[in-house]
Design a protein around this motif. Sequence first.
Motif, short mmCIF file in Angstrom:
data_model
loop_
_atom_site.label_atom_id
_atom_site.label_comp_id
_atom_site.label_asym_id
_atom_site.label_seq_id
_atom_site.Cartn_x
_atom_site.Cartn_y
_atom_site.Cartn_z
N SER A 1 1.12 -1.18 -0.57
CA SER A 1 0.00 0.04 -0.30
C SER A 1 0.60 0.75 0.03
N SER A 2 2.04 0.86 -0.19
CA SER A 2 2.74 2.40 0.24
C SER A 2 3.51 2.57 -1.12
N SER A 3 3.38 1.97 -2.27
CA SER A 3 3.64 2.08 -3.77
C SER A 3 2.45 2.19 -3.74
N THR A 4 2.56 2.40 -6.06
CA THR A 4 1.62 3.13 -6.54
C THR A 4 0.98 1.84 -7.94
N GLY A 5 -0.20 1.75 -8.01
CA GLY A 5 -0.50 1.36 -9.73
C GLY A 5 -1.17 2.22 -10.13
N PHE A 6 -1.73 2.18 -11.37
CA PHE A 6 -2.41 2.80 -11.64
C PHE A 6 -3.38 2.09 -13.38
N LEU A 7 -4.34 3.37 -13.35
CA LEU A 7 -5.65 2.91 -14.39
C LEU A 7 -5.78 3.55 -15.60
N ALA A 8 -5.24 2.69 -16.76
CA ALA A 8 -5.02 2.89 -18.30
C ALA A 8 -6.62 2.81 -18.80
N PHE A 9 -6.57 3.83 -20.44
CA PHE A 9 -8.57 3.47 -20.46
C PHE A 9 -7.94 3.50 -22.76
N GLY A 10 -8.52 2.35 -22.94
CA GLY A 10 -8.43 3.17 -24.86
C GLY A 10 -6.82 2.40 -24.59
N ASP A 11 -6.01 2.63 -26.08
CA ASP A 11 -5.44 2.37 -26.57
C ASP A 11 -3.88 2.21 -25.05
N GLN A 12 -3.93 3.07 -24.15
CA GLN A 12 -3.34 2.90 -23.27
C GLN A 12 -3.26 1.74 -21.82
N ALA A 13 -4.09 0.81 -22.58
CA ALA A 13 -4.29 -0.52 -21.73
C ALA A 13 -3.44 -1.58 -22.69
#
Length: 483
Positions: free
Chosen positions: A298-310
């Motif tokens: 929980s002390s790190s980060t992730g991402f949420l991507a859409f469309g071509d980025q996914a």
Amino acid sequence: MAITRTHPFFCFLLSSSLLLLFLLGSCNNYRLVEASGGQTANNQHHHVIVVNSLIPASTCSPSLKGSSRSRTLQVVHKNGPCSPLDLQKKTRSYNLSQILGQDEQRVRSIQSTISQQQLVEDSKAKIPAKSGRSFGTGNYVVTVGFGTPKRDLSVVFDTGSDLTWIQCQPCVVSCYQQTEPIFNPPTSSTYSNISCGSAECAQLKSATGNSPSCRSTCIYAIQYGDSSYSIGYFGRDTLSLTSSDVFPNFQFGCGQDNEGLFGSAAGLLGLGRHPVSLVSQSATKFGKKFSYCFPPVSSSTGFLAFGDQAGTSSSGVKYTSLLTDSRGPSFYFASLNGISVGGQRLSIPTTVFTSSGTIIDSGTVITRLPPAAYSALRSAFRQATSSYPSAPSYSILDTCFNPGGQSTIRIPKIVLHFAGGVDLDVDASGIVILASSSQLCLAFAGNSSPSSVAILGNTQQKTFEVVYDVAGGKLGFGAGGCS
Ligand SMILES: *[C@@H]1O[C@H](CO)[C@@H](O)[C@H](O)[C@H]1NC(C)=O
Ligand SMILES: *[C@@H]1O[C@H](CO)[C@@H](O)[C@H](O)[C@H]1NC(C)=O
């Protein structure tokens, strides 16, 4: 006319949430301590974890991948040190017992809706499909912009929900405390209300499970399995995901009566399949494709991507089928069909998985398996960790051992097998949770009924890029997604 406490929806919501109230037993409370990336060795069938690395860091170490991409949103745990909602900006200790209690409420709600739908089908009754009911509040947040000029607001994102909503001033009945300033529609030049007679208003019934009402404008009401709810005006405004992904006239709820466990987030971003979800409203641009990665700690980060980025974050994304099921039209179903522990495939009849079905969910924490599958997993895990003294169960986690004074522990790998030969080799951070210094617990749980739907929870998804190609009917897993 204002929404008042005697609003019929409110009474309905209140009584139904009380029924769902789940009282957790007298569990001891420890800080949530997670298995981290502190792996020293990694042989073919086992993970070796440094026990000290299981104590969570109190400072944020963002993933480079997540922060270096301008067209993706950074995902953070709502209670972790990277969260913009962490007012102390330091060690926010989680209450694992509370997280697991809320998780159980969410799972019960999902399963009761799906089994109700099953009853409807079994009786072949012509009852309108109760699609898109939403459950629980999820654990991960992203920051997006609402209005013109845009106001950045941190919202929980949830693949098990459809309607997006944020708290709005003047909070006619009530707003819970949130970290960022509460959105005020008159200060946005692009906000408008949605009228009662519109098609958009009518579709709220299937999105929320409640018929909309009308107080000169369309009123939505949504309640969650953990007794949280939001009621307010259904409106439109510009949604800015990133500087180049901007959606004018995005439909969302402007909450005037809000209560719940949103962890001081401004609201919720609905990523289900219903026409009102962000996935559907952004379909022209993104083709109903998105992906996310939950960090190992929980002390790190992730991402949420859409469309071509996914689907571009990890090499070698493997795709299995993304299924629909009339029992829960808004949910994302996958075909889990087997489990291996320590390199050995468990002998679980395929019908165990086909008779329950499996959904993948961003908001459920702990994976729920059909009873026969879970008992096979538990036996194999207990056997593989039998050199450690066993420890009492913790909340819904019934398989724990005491790591004692060992500096490293060895746990078997767990692989979830999906149709099409796709294997999810669960990260060490998704196999065990350190509930206390003397309780290291298997992070899976069993359903009580063989017909209850199985749920792939977010703990087991950690570190993978999970790709939802909704239009293509594919669900992908890419290893090393966050880092
Ligand atoms: C943690 O949660 C449990 C169950 O919800 C609650 O009884 C307890 O008071 C909480 N502990 C702390 C320290 O907040
Ligand atoms: C939206 O509707 C509410 C309730 O009728 C009203 O108070 C508010 O002023 C309306 N907002 C706009 C921008 O029309």
